[in-house]
Every structure is written in C-alpha cells, then in structure tokens.
Design a protein around this motif. Structure first.
Motif, PDB file in Angstrom:
ATOM      1  N   PRO A  57       0.805  -1.230   0.000  1.00 38.54           N
ATOM      2  CA  PRO A  57       0.000   0.000   0.000  1.00 38.54           C
ATOM      3  C   PRO A  57       0.834   1.274   0.000  1.00 38.54           C
ATOM      4  O   PRO A  57       0.421   2.283  -0.595  1.00 38.54           O
ATOM      5  CB  PRO A  57      -0.814  -0.124   1.297  1.00 38.54           C
ATOM      6  CG  PRO A  57      -0.893  -1.582   1.555  1.00 38.54           C
ATOM      7  CD  PRO A  57       0.424  -2.133   1.101  1.00 38.54           C
ATOM      8  N   LEU A  58       2.006   1.255   0.639  1.00 43.21           N
ATOM      9  CA  LEU A  58       2.853   2.441   0.645  1.00 43.21           C
ATOM     10  C   LEU A  58       3.316   2.782  -0.760  1.00 43.21           C
ATOM     11  O   LEU A  58       3.296   3.944  -1.181  1.00 43.21           O
ATOM     12  CB  LEU A  58       4.067   2.234   1.563  1.00 43.21           C
ATOM     13  CG  LEU A  58       3.874   2.551   3.049  1.00 43.21           C
ATOM     14  CD1 LEU A  58       2.930   1.527   3.689  1.00 43.21           C
ATOM     15  CD2 LEU A  58       5.208   2.553   3.793  1.00 43.21           C
ATOM     16  N   HIS A  59       3.736   1.764  -1.500  1.00 46.48           N
ATOM     17  CA  HIS A  59       4.194   2.003  -2.869  1.00 46.48           C
ATOM     18  C   HIS A  59       3.070   2.530  -3.743  1.00 46.48           C
ATOM     19  O   HIS A  59       3.268   3.440  -4.563  1.00 46.48           O
ATOM     20  CB  HIS A  59       4.764   0.715  -3.462  1.00 46.48           C
ATOM     21  CG  HIS A  59       6.040   0.254  -2.814  1.00 46.48           C
ATOM     22  ND1 HIS A  59       7.234   0.920  -2.976  1.00 46.48           N
ATOM     23  CD2 HIS A  59       6.297  -0.794  -2.003  1.00 46.48           C
ATOM     24  CE1 HIS A  59       8.183   0.304  -2.296  1.00 46.48           C
ATOM     25  NE2 HIS A  59       7.637  -0.735  -1.698  1.00 46.48           N
ATOM     26  N   VAL A  60       1.880   1.974  -3.581  1.00 45.62           N
ATOM     27  CA  VAL A  60       0.739   2.400  -4.385  1.00 45.62           C
ATOM     28  C   VAL A  60       0.378   3.852  -4.066  1.00 45.62           C
ATOM     29  O   VAL A  60       0.118   4.660  -4.967  1.00 45.62           O
ATOM     30  CB  VAL A  60      -0.463   1.465  -4.139  1.00 45.62           C
ATOM     31  CG1 VAL A  60      -1.734   2.047  -4.755  1.00 45.62           C
ATOM     32  CG2 VAL A  60      -0.187   0.088  -4.726  1.00 45.62           C
ATOM     33  N   THR A  61       0.374   4.203  -2.785  1.00 44.14           N
ATOM     34  CA  THR A  61       0.044   5.572  -2.386  1.00 44.14           C
ATOM     35  C   THR A  61       1.096   6.557  -2.883  1.00 44.14           C
ATOM     36  O   THR A  61       0.769   7.623  -3.427  1.00 44.14           O
ATOM     37  CB  THR A  61      -0.085   5.665  -0.855  1.00 44.14           C
ATOM     38  OG1 THR A  61      -1.118   4.786  -0.422  1.00 44.14           O
ATOM     39  CG2 THR A  61      -0.407   7.085  -0.419  1.00 44.14           C
TER      40      THR A  61
END
Length: 404
Positions: A57-61
């Motif tokens: 999720p961090l990479h996507v955000t």
C-alpha cells in the motif's frame, strides 16, 4: 490563535469519513475498514517508513501522489492485515482496493491512497474488502468520522484523534488528525499510521516540506519497543475549501500553520506512546543545552528507547545510572563531565556526579502516569523532546500471542 475543538477526521470543510466491519477481524464489533474522502481533489503529502520491507500500500500511495502531482481525493484503510511481504499479489490487491474505491465513489482510481495495518505476510481477503468498500458510500459523513478512527485500530486500546482551528487571512482553518499505533513503534519515517485533513489552501511542495519537518519533531521522536514497521505512513490531505490565500513559505502566517500542524502531530504521537502495548505511563525525555539538534534528538531517543530505563520507570525505581548509560552510548559527542539529570524537578545527577535526593519522593514521582526526565548537557543551545512508555509484563503477553 489556535484552539482545540471537538471533531473528527471529517471536521474540516469538504471532508467525509466512516468505518465498518467487513470481516478481516473475527469479531463483528471490531471495525476493520475505513475511508476518508474529500469533496474535491486535495493537495497531498506523505512520509513513509524507512524499513526496507515496505508494504505494497505504501508504494501504491506514493505512486499515486507522484502521478497526480501531489494530489489525492480519498484514502482507504484496512486493519487486521498489513498486506506486507505479499509479493505481486499484495501489489495487485492494493491496486484493486484503489479501483474499488474509485468505482464506489466515482472518482479517478489514481486519486485514491491506500493503507493497511495488521499481521505481516498474509494475503488480504479481497472478496470481503471489496464487498465492504461497496457498502461505504451511503455512510460517509462528518458525523461518522469517529468510525474511521475506530476502523484503523489493531492492538490499540484507545482512539487517537485531535482537531484544532486557527485563523489565516481572516478565514477559519481546521486541521484534524487520526492515528493508530500501539506496538512495533520506533518510527523513522512503526505499526503506525496517521491521517491528517485540513481545509487550508496550501502549495504542494511547501506542504511536503513542513510535513517532513513536523514528522521529525513528532512521530520520529516516539518509541514503544524499538521496532520500525513495514507499514508506517503519515498522509496529509488539504482541499483548500477554507478559501485562504495559498500558503507558501513566503506567506506571513505560514509559521502559524506549521505550528498548528506540528501541535496536531505531536498530540497524536504522544497518544501513540501512551497507548503502547501494556503501557501504564507516558515518559517524556527532554534534552537541553545540546551542541546540535541532531545530538539532542539522538540522546533523547536513546534514553526513551532504553529497555532498562523503561523498566525502571515501570517499577518506579530512580535508577539514574540507566539514564546516564543511554546518554553515553547514544553516539552523540558531548562532554561527559557536565551532564545533569532530573526526574521531574528532582535532581539526581549534577555535573555527571550523583547528588543526594529523597528516594521516597522520587518513587512517588515515578509512580505518576506522566513522567518527565530532563537531561541538561551544558554543551550548547539546542534541545529536543522524545516520548515513549514504560515496559511492562503485559507487553510480552500481548506480543507473544499476537497472531493467535
């Protein structure tokens, strides 16, 4: 003049939020899916964990904020499962959450930030999450904002929220925050998530700059157990609906906004530290007269992170030797002959030598819920403050059976 007001993450103009139980957690009473959404795209900034194993999720955000030139319109959060160390499937699942929110709220997919928290190394139950996302739109409102704060919790015992108002350009600006975190807390932006909303109009680069600066004075100055998580993230959304003149570094009230943002973040950080797994006390370590801000922070975090200091506070033992040791191995270059140590207002060390003090009074002080340790280095003009909690038997019990 800034003031604390009642309100949730949805208090600033144009923000809505809610939370519900979608089935990630076993108990139907435990909310596990939350969303915060702005009526229009919001200037966004974020800081992320420095752990090399960063959850999908961090990479996507991060990718979404960069693609949109510093803007998001919504953030979806699940608790109970971190979606970390889950490979390509984890990446695809985080993107699927984005897409589901975009479809449910009729906003562009790339305008959705994603966050997850919970157990590492397990796949998300996407059928439950996607069904839950489809249920969210009718329930988002300002009034349901507190449900978002509940939905992001894992081992937390209390919700962590704060809301403040201040006047800029004659307009009322609101800043609201919600956070979760109780264990695996040693941020170097731990498991720690924070979401901040504001209706201020602010320039994207300036928002990122002050978020990083405020993080260094808040979330990066707390510790519970010395562990930095795979999922730590702080996200700020600023939708500009307060109609103030655009905040930039040159704005005459830029510092006032920064101070309010920093206050919100420090308040959330202290609430995380106090709610440390098994904790009974909030510990504050203040370092004074340091040769540099870096040295002050280094020493403050060394002392607040010492297991021996934390257990001494739990046992109300005025064992100042543990504090001196933590100062000495911090790595900061100081004069070891000039250090004073105080427990509250009770001086126990002067110029690196013990001074007589009343053990009974010290014990009484250390038995309080809020304990302050002051370390005066007499080596400069800089200072720093760090926050943490005591280390108790319950911390071991909670983490020995975290997955079961």
């Amino acid at each position: 003049m800034m003031k604390i007001v009642e309100g949730s993450i949805a208090k600033p103009k144009g923000f809505l939020a809610t939370g519900l139980h979608c089935g990630i957690k076993e108990s139907a009473d435990s909310l596990d899916l939350g969303v915060v959404i702005s009526e229009q795209p919001a200037v966004s900034a974020a800081v992320y964990t420095t752990n090399l194993f960063q959850a999908a999720p961090l990479h996507v955000t991060k990718q979404s904020i960069e693609k949109n030139e510093g803007k998001l319109q919504a953030v979806i959060v699940n608790s109970g499962n971190a979606n970390a160390c889950t490979g390509d499937r984890g990446w695809n699942d985080a993107q699927a959450m984005q897409q589901a929110v975009g479809e449910a709220f009729s906003i562009p997919t790339e305008m959705v930030g994603v966050a997850s928290t919970g157990v590492i190394g397990e796949y998300l139950p996407m059928d439950k999450i996607q069904a839950g996302i489809r249920q969210l739109p009718p329930h988002v409102s300002e009034q349901s904002g507190p449900l978002f704060s509940k939905a992001i919790l894992t081992t937390d015992l209390v919700e962590k929220t704060i809301c403040v108002e201040l006047s800029i350009d004659g307009q009322t600006i609101t800043i609201a925050g919600a956070a979760k975190g109780s264990g695996m807390i040693h941020p170097n932006m731990a498991t720690m998530l924070s979401f901040i909303t504001t209706d201020a109009a602010i320039e994207p680069v300036f928002l990122q700059q002050i978020l990083k600066k405020a993080t260094d004075e808040s979330f990066n100055m707390i510790t519970v157990d010395g562990d930095t998580s795979t999922n730590d993230m702080v996200v700020v959304l600023a939708n500009g609906l307060a109609s103030n003149v655009m905040l930039t570094e040159q704005h005459p009230q830029a510092e006032a906004f920064y101070e309010a943002l920093c206050f919100v973040m420090q308040d959330l950080a202290k609430k995380i530290a106090r709610d440390g797994e098994g904790a009974t006390k909030l510990i504050e370590v203040e370092v004074r007269q340091a040769p540099s801000i870096e040295a002050a922070r280094q020493i403050a975090k060394s002392v607040i992170g010492s297991s021996l200091v934390k257990t001494a506070v739990y046992g109300a033992d005025a064992n100042w030797g543990r504090i001196i040791c933590a100062v000495g191995y911090s790595g900061a270059q100081i004069n070891p002959d000039l250090v004073d140590v105080l427990l509250g207002e009770i001086q126990v060390v002067k110029a690196s030598f013990p001074v007589p003090f009343d053990e009974g009074l010290a014990k009484d002080y250390l038995e309080q819920e809020n304990v302050k340790i002051v370390i005066d280095l007499h080596s400069g003009i800089e200072g720093a403050v760090a926050w943490g909690c005591d280390l108790t038997y319950d911390y071991v019990k909670i983490n020995a059976s975290y997955r079961t």
